[in-house]
Design a protein around this motif. Sequence first.
Motif, PDB file in Angstrom:
ATOM      1  N   UNK A  20      -2.329  52.264  26.030  1.00  0.00           N
ATOM      2  CA  UNK A  20      -1.679  52.156  24.600  1.00  0.00           C
ATOM      3  C   UNK A  20      -1.747  50.507  24.574  1.00  0.00           C
ATOM      4  N   UNK A  21      -2.553  49.999  23.402  1.00  0.00           N
ATOM      5  CA  UNK A  21      -2.463  48.770  23.066  1.00  0.00           C
ATOM      6  C   UNK A  21      -1.554  48.578  21.853  1.00  0.00           C
ATOM      7  N   UNK A  22      -0.644  47.808  21.753  1.00  0.00           N
ATOM      8  CA  UNK A  22       0.283  47.650  20.380  1.00  0.00           C
ATOM      9  C   UNK A  22      -0.209  45.944  19.983  1.00  0.00           C
ATOM     10  N   UNK A  23      -0.538  45.865  18.595  1.00  0.00           N
ATOM     11  CA  UNK A  23      -1.232  44.482  18.227  1.00  0.00           C
ATOM     12  C   UNK A  23      -0.409  44.277  17.266  1.00  0.00           C
ATOM     13  N   UNK A  24       0.069  43.028  17.089  1.00  0.00           N
ATOM     14  CA  UNK A  24       1.049  42.543  15.856  1.00  0.00           C
ATOM     15  C   UNK A  24       0.506  40.995  15.608  1.00  0.00           C
ATOM     16  N   UNK A  25       0.818  40.811  14.451  1.00  0.00           N
ATOM     17  CA  UNK A  25       0.505  39.345  14.051  1.00  0.00           C
ATOM     18  C   UNK A  25       1.667  38.419  13.789  1.00  0.00           C
ATOM     19  N   UNK A  26       2.852  38.776  14.661  1.00  0.00           N
ATOM     20  CA  UNK A  26       3.985  38.024  14.531  1.00  0.00           C
ATOM     21  C   UNK A  26       3.780  36.600  15.455  1.00  0.00           C
ATOM     22  N   UNK A  27       4.778  35.980  15.262  1.00  0.00           N
ATOM     23  CA  UNK A  27       4.818  34.554  16.547  1.00  0.00           C
ATOM     24  C   UNK A  27       4.544  35.179  17.964  1.00  0.00           C
ATOM     25  N   UNK A  28       3.481  34.224  18.547  1.00  0.00           N
ATOM     26  CA  UNK A  28       3.079  34.426  19.981  1.00  0.00           C
ATOM     27  C   UNK A  28       4.548  34.729  20.901  1.00  0.00           C
ATOM     28  N   UNK A  29       4.705  35.906  21.475  1.00  0.00           N
ATOM     29  CA  UNK A  29       5.700  36.131  22.469  1.00  0.00           C
ATOM     30  C   UNK A  29       5.305  36.845  23.400  1.00  0.00           C
ATOM     31  N   UNK A  30       5.403  36.310  24.691  1.00  0.00           N
ATOM     32  CA  UNK A  30       4.979  37.196  26.115  1.00  0.00           C
ATOM     33  C   UNK A  30       6.278  37.438  26.408  1.00  0.00           C
ATOM     34  N   UNK A  31       6.321  39.009  26.453  1.00  0.00           N
ATOM     35  CA  UNK A  31       7.484  39.514  27.074  1.00  0.00           C
ATOM     36  C   UNK A  31       7.606  39.467  28.632  1.00  0.00           C
TER      37      UNK A  31
END
Lengths: 109, 151
Positions: B80-91
Amino acid sequence: MNVIIKTSRNIVIITIEGSIDSKTAGNLQSQIMETVAKTNNVLLDLSGVGYISSAGLRVLLMIYRQIKSKNGKVILVGVSEEIRDVMSITGFINFFEITNTLENAINSF
Amino acid sequence: MDTITEFRKFSASLDSLEPIREFLAVSAQKVGLDKSRTYKLCLAVDEIATNIINYGYLNSGIADGIIDVNVISDYEKLTVILEDTATPFNPLETKLPADDELELPLEKRAIGGLGIMIAKENVDDFKYNYENGKNKNIFCVVLSQGKMQAC
């Protein structure tokens, strides 16, 4: 998500039905915390809860802290295997008393 | 080997959490993932999607954010790949609760990082990367026993 609050023999019985995620957790919190603040004994019936995320665990934590500060007791009933798993990963499981039936829970207070 | 790809767009709103879980559950059922592991996959994705909605897009000041959900399965694994264009955030760069913190009495526990820890623990592999202006959170679950290297 539905919440039913009943009081029986000085025990507040909170029955929750549905999913507790980030969308519903805030609503749950606002519906129950006022009642939780006024009692020492809380029985949470989660038989109708099919899903709980960390947002739901946060509500459990709030109930626990509130009741613990009064030396009260929180008992959970009807906790599914999946919910036990997530409580276990996060270390929550060790702090809650969990029973299998409502009757056992009521008799444990 | 055949690959099945399913794709759906969701608005970055807490109202989308349940539909995202339902979309994943249906996709997982099609490739035979059992109930317990489907639950865990949904939980992992839900935790990260919640962060994207509550922090990622909110911090970016984007009001009408989108989360793209891609489900790719090839019978050995489901990704499953979630893609978003928010601020870069590496969990994966978030400080997670240490083992001794998880044993602290609940009245002394800090609650931060729990969601990301739950996400990592409930899938076989979790990765993050940022490319072409998109955060990509990638969850992988092995479908056939003995194929742990598939993820």
